[in-house]
Write a protein that holds these residues in place. Structure first.
Motif, PDB file in Angstrom:
ATOM      1  N   UNK A   1       0.807  -1.217   0.000  1.00  0.00           N
ATOM      2  CA  UNK A   1       0.000   0.000   0.000  1.00  0.00           C
ATOM      3  C   UNK A   1       0.839   1.265   0.000  1.00  0.00           C
ATOM      4  N   UNK A   2       2.167   1.085  -0.086  1.00  0.00           N
ATOM      5  CA  UNK A   2       3.126   2.208  -0.070  1.00  0.00           C
ATOM      6  C   UNK A   2       2.901   3.112   1.147  1.00  0.00           C
TER       7      UNK A   2
ATOM      8  N   UNK B   1      -4.279   4.173   3.108  1.00  0.00           N
ATOM      9  CA  UNK B   1      -4.942   4.573   1.863  1.00  0.00           C
ATOM     10  C   UNK B   1      -6.344   3.974   1.811  1.00  0.00           C
ATOM     11  N   UNK B   2      -7.235   4.656   1.189  1.00  0.00           N
ATOM     12  CA  UNK B   2      -8.647   4.244   1.186  1.00  0.00           C
ATOM     13  C   UNK B   2      -8.823   2.819   0.670  1.00  0.00           C
ATOM     14  N   UNK B   3      -8.005   2.425  -0.324  1.00  0.00           N
ATOM     15  CA  UNK B   3      -8.190   1.100  -0.910  1.00  0.00           C
ATOM     16  C   UNK B   3      -7.800  -0.038   0.029  1.00  0.00           C
ATOM     17  N   UNK B   4      -7.082   0.254   1.109  1.00  0.00           N
ATOM     18  CA  UNK B   4      -6.697  -0.772   2.073  1.00  0.00           C
ATOM     19  C   UNK B   4      -7.569  -0.778   3.335  1.00  0.00           C
ATOM     20  N   UNK B   5      -8.321   0.279   3.532  1.00  0.00           N
ATOM     21  CA  UNK B   5      -9.022   0.427   4.806  1.00  0.00           C
ATOM     22  C   UNK B   5     -10.008  -0.706   5.080  1.00  0.00           C
ATOM     23  N   UNK B   6     -10.794  -1.085   4.083  1.00  0.00           N
ATOM     24  CA  UNK B   6     -11.806  -2.115   4.314  1.00  0.00           C
ATOM     25  C   UNK B   6     -11.157  -3.450   4.660  1.00  0.00           C
ATOM     26  N   UNK B   7     -10.079  -3.797   3.956  1.00  0.00           N
ATOM     27  CA  UNK B   7      -9.417  -5.079   4.214  1.00  0.00           C
ATOM     28  C   UNK B   7      -8.929  -5.162   5.656  1.00  0.00           C
ATOM     29  N   UNK B   8      -8.257  -4.110   6.116  1.00  0.00           N
ATOM     30  CA  UNK B   8      -7.698  -4.133   7.469  1.00  0.00           C
ATOM     31  C   UNK B   8      -8.820  -4.063   8.497  1.00  0.00           C
TER      32      UNK B   8
END
Length: 208
Positions: A52-53, A140-147
């Motif tokens: 996710x950099x 980052x928004x694209x990782x928030x749901x997964x975590x």
């Protein structure tokens, strides 16, 4: 690895854990167990951050809390499975403090003392989830749901363990498909509302 500038360390730590699994079947202290988690679980979270950099020192520390919590929740859930594979992950110092003996498991006895051991470590995992939860808002928004789902799923397992009275021997506590879909739906709604970093994944005792 080149594209995301991932260092060797997380992979090296995983190899340390793989080797350790070949010859270590018991852990003496809680510190020993955390050391194992640092090699077996925490590198996975750090790899996610690199992808996710967003792997800085603070995010890494928060991810470590979450990954260690997930690992310990799994150890609490799988006492019987691990025993059948010749392993006991919950440390000896806790077991002795609660008056447990391995011979009880050999005899199929999972009494109040063993349930107290599971309760102690399950509570510790809950504390770690809470400590790591601020990571969601920093991602980052694209990782928030997964975590968020990792945290919510781990807490759901802990809730199932509590509901079973910490008897993880008679029946392995699991989160059913319906509850999993409920978590996914809730997480998707919170993401849509931009609130993933503001709401606990699954509070103790709360429904899925």
């Amino acid at each position: 690895i080149r594209e995301y500038e991932i260092p060797r360390e997380p992979f090296r730590q995983l190899l340390v854990a793989f080797r350790q699994d070949q010859h270590v079947t018991r852990y003496e202290t809680e510190g020993d167990l955390f050391d194992y988690c640092r090699s077996s679980a925490n590198p996975v979270g750090r790899l996610v951050l690199y992808l996710g950099r967003c792997c800085d020192a603070e995010n890494a520390a928060l991810a470590d809390h979450i990954c260690t919590a997930l690992q310990i929740a799994n150890f609490c859930q799988d006492v019987r499975r691990d025993w059948e594979r010749g392993r006991i992950y919950l440390p000896r110092e806790t077991r002795e403090r609660c008056g447990c003996r391995e011979q009880q498991l050999a005899a199929g006895v999972f009494d109040d003392a063993w349930r107290a051991v599971v309760a102690y470590h399950a509570a510790g995992a809950e504390v770690l989830f809470a400590a790591g939860e601020p990571l969601v808002a920093r991602l980052p928004r694209e990782l928030q749901l997964d975590v968020w789902l990792f945290i919510a799923g781990g807490r759901a397992i802990l809730r199932k363990i509590r509901e079973a009275g910490y008897d993880v021997w008679s029946r392995r506590p699991v989160v059913g498909k319906r509850a999993q879909l409920g978590l996914l739906a809730r997480g998707g709604w919170l993401k849509l509302c931009g609130r993933l970093g503001q709401v606990r994944g699954a509070a103790p005792g709360a429904g899925a």
